[in-house]
Design a protein around this motif. Structure first.
Motif, PDB file in Angstrom:
ATOM      1  N   LEU A   1      22.964  26.751 -22.156  1.00  0.00           N
ATOM      2  CA  LEU A   1      21.543  26.442 -22.330  1.00  0.00           C
ATOM      3  C   LEU A   1      21.256  25.812 -23.697  1.00  0.00           C
ATOM      4  CD1 LEU A   1      19.730  29.436 -20.567  1.00  0.00           C
ATOM      5  CD2 LEU A   1      20.173  27.125 -19.711  1.00  0.00           C
ATOM      6  N   PRO A   2      21.792  26.335 -24.814  1.00  0.00           N
ATOM      7  CA  PRO A   2      21.605  25.630 -26.086  1.00  0.00           C
ATOM      8  C   PRO A   2      22.204  24.227 -26.079  1.00  0.00           C
ATOM      9  CG  PRO A   2      22.286  27.888 -26.485  1.00  0.00           C
ATOM     10  CD  PRO A   2      22.435  27.651 -25.011  1.00  0.00           C
ATOM     11  N   ALA A   3      23.325  24.053 -25.368  1.00  0.00           N
ATOM     12  CA  ALA A   3      23.924  22.718 -25.279  1.00  0.00           C
ATOM     13  C   ALA A   3      22.998  21.761 -24.523  1.00  0.00           C
ATOM     14  CB  ALA A   3      25.285  22.799 -24.593  1.00  0.00           C
ATOM     15  N   ALA A   4      22.329  22.265 -23.491  1.00  0.00           N
ATOM     16  CA  ALA A   4      21.383  21.431 -22.749  1.00  0.00           C
ATOM     17  C   ALA A   4      20.221  21.001 -23.642  1.00  0.00           C
ATOM     18  CB  ALA A   4      20.858  22.188 -21.531  1.00  0.00           C
ATOM     19  N   ILE A   5      19.744  21.911 -24.499  1.00  0.00           N
ATOM     20  CA  ILE A   5      18.684  21.563 -25.447  1.00  0.00           C
ATOM     21  C   ILE A   5      19.191  20.520 -26.443  1.00  0.00           C
ATOM     22  CG2 ILE A   5      17.178  22.446 -27.253  1.00  0.00           C
ATOM     23  CD1 ILE A   5      16.397  23.373 -24.480  1.00  0.00           C
ATOM     24  N   ALA A   6      20.440  20.658 -26.878  1.00  0.00           N
ATOM     25  CA  ALA A   6      21.025  19.683 -27.805  1.00  0.00           C
ATOM     26  C   ALA A   6      21.126  18.302 -27.155  1.00  0.00           C
ATOM     27  CB  ALA A   6      22.403  20.160 -28.266  1.00  0.00           C
ATOM     28  N   GLU A   7      21.431  18.255 -25.861  1.00  0.00           N
ATOM     29  CA  GLU A   7      21.484  16.974 -25.155  1.00  0.00           C
ATOM     30  C   GLU A   7      20.100  16.330 -25.106  1.00  0.00           C
ATOM     31  OE1 GLU A   7      23.991  15.338 -24.218  1.00  0.00           O
ATOM     32  OE2 GLU A   7      25.668  16.737 -23.977  1.00  0.00           O
ATOM     33  N   LEU A   8      19.067  17.147 -24.941  1.00  0.00           N
ATOM     34  CA  LEU A   8      17.695  16.630 -24.967  1.00  0.00           C
ATOM     35  C   LEU A   8      17.361  16.056 -26.331  1.00  0.00           C
ATOM     36  CD1 LEU A   8      14.869  16.324 -23.684  1.00  0.00           C
ATOM     37  CD2 LEU A   8      14.380  18.662 -24.435  1.00  0.00           C
ATOM     38  N   ALA A   9      17.726  16.781 -27.392  1.00  0.00           N
ATOM     39  CA  ALA A   9      17.464  16.295 -28.745  1.00  0.00           C
ATOM     40  C   ALA A   9      18.220  15.008 -29.035  1.00  0.00           C
ATOM     41  CB  ALA A   9      17.851  17.373 -29.764  1.00  0.00           C
ATOM     42  N   ALA A  10      19.371  14.822 -28.372  1.00  0.00           N
ATOM     43  CA  ALA A  10      20.184  13.626 -28.605  1.00  0.00           C
ATOM     44  C   ALA A  10      19.501  12.350 -28.126  1.00  0.00           C
ATOM     45  CB  ALA A  10      21.537  13.780 -27.911  1.00  0.00           C
ATOM     46  N   LEU A  11      18.459  12.477 -27.318  1.00  0.00           N
ATOM     47  CA  LEU A  11      17.730  11.299 -26.851  1.00  0.00           C
ATOM     48  C   LEU A  11      16.852  10.698 -27.941  1.00  0.00           C
ATOM     49  CD1 LEU A  11      16.626  12.648 -23.347  1.00  0.00           C
ATOM     50  CD2 LEU A  11      18.465  11.013 -23.822  1.00  0.00           C
TER      51      LEU A  11
END
Length: 222
Positions: A40-50
């Motif tokens: 779940l934190p990795a998914a948030i990090a992927e969102l921030a990567a946008l």
């Protein structure tokens, strides 16, 4: 649904919650909790990567070599921003399981009678506590998307402080879990937990330094 109930109880009543988890939850439940704690934190990090690239602030106030290294590292992280969270999942899982293995060995040497599978279950729930920081991480990611640098800095500082607090709480939970699961004293449980966690921290720091060094070397002209 019971995972979220257990998470709330771990924050409110850790002693009784760990006892219930140890007695009633399956190893698969602990592995699911561990998986959620890293994905779940990795998914948030992927969102921030946008979000767009922004160079580090105040580079002009740093020594030339330090500023160059900081800029190169920031650009390297941005270039690999979608890959880093995926590798982070794998590294986190390896480090958690490695910590469990070391804690198990030390606890057994100190006279404990618990099983490795049972410890992994409890460790997964200790890792799950990290999801308490998820709302702050999501707010930070959304601010990155909108380019609100001032608010992002404040939220980022809050996220850092919350991360430290959660890390300390997770270690306290591991001490309690080790004491209860292996039926050893608090002093022995602390000895079993602090050593492996310290080793994992040193290994993590070494990997970060290595990644920064390699990124700087890769950007140097031939």
């Amino acid at each position: 649904m019971f995972l979220w109930t257990d998470l709330i109880e771990l924050v409110r009543h850790p002693f009784s919650a760990l006892g219930v988890i140890d007695a009633r939850r399956r190893v698969a439940d602990g592995l699911l909790a561990l998986g959620l704690s890293v994905t779940l934190p990795a998914a948030i990090a992927e969102l921030a990567a946008l979000g767009p690239f922004r160079p580090p602030a105040n580079l002009g106030s740093l020594p030339a070599l330090t500023a160059q290294g900081a800029d190169i590292y920031a650009r390297w992280v941005y270039m690999h921003r979608f890959v880093i969270p995926v590798f982070g999942i794998a590294v986190s899982l390896v480090l958690w399981i490695a910590a469990a293995g070391l804690i198990h060995v030390i606890a057994r040497v100190l006279g404990g009678r618990g099983s490795f599978a049972g410890l992994v279950k409890l460790l997964g729930y200790a890792a799950l506590v990290g999801l308490v920081a998820l709302p702050v991480a999501l707010a930070d990611a959304l601010l990155k998307l909108h380019g609100n640098a001032k608010a992002e800095l404040s939220v980022g500082q809050l996220a850092g402080l919350l991360g430290v607090a959660i890390f300390l709480w997770q270690n306290a939970l591991l001490v309690i879990a080790t004491r209860q699961h292996y039926a050893i004293s608090t002093e022995r449980a602390i000895a079993a937990v602090i050593g492996p966690i310290g080793a994992v921290l040193i290994l993590t720091l070494a990997l970060i330094i290595l990644a920064i060094t390699l990124a700087i070397i890769a950007q140097q002209p031939a």
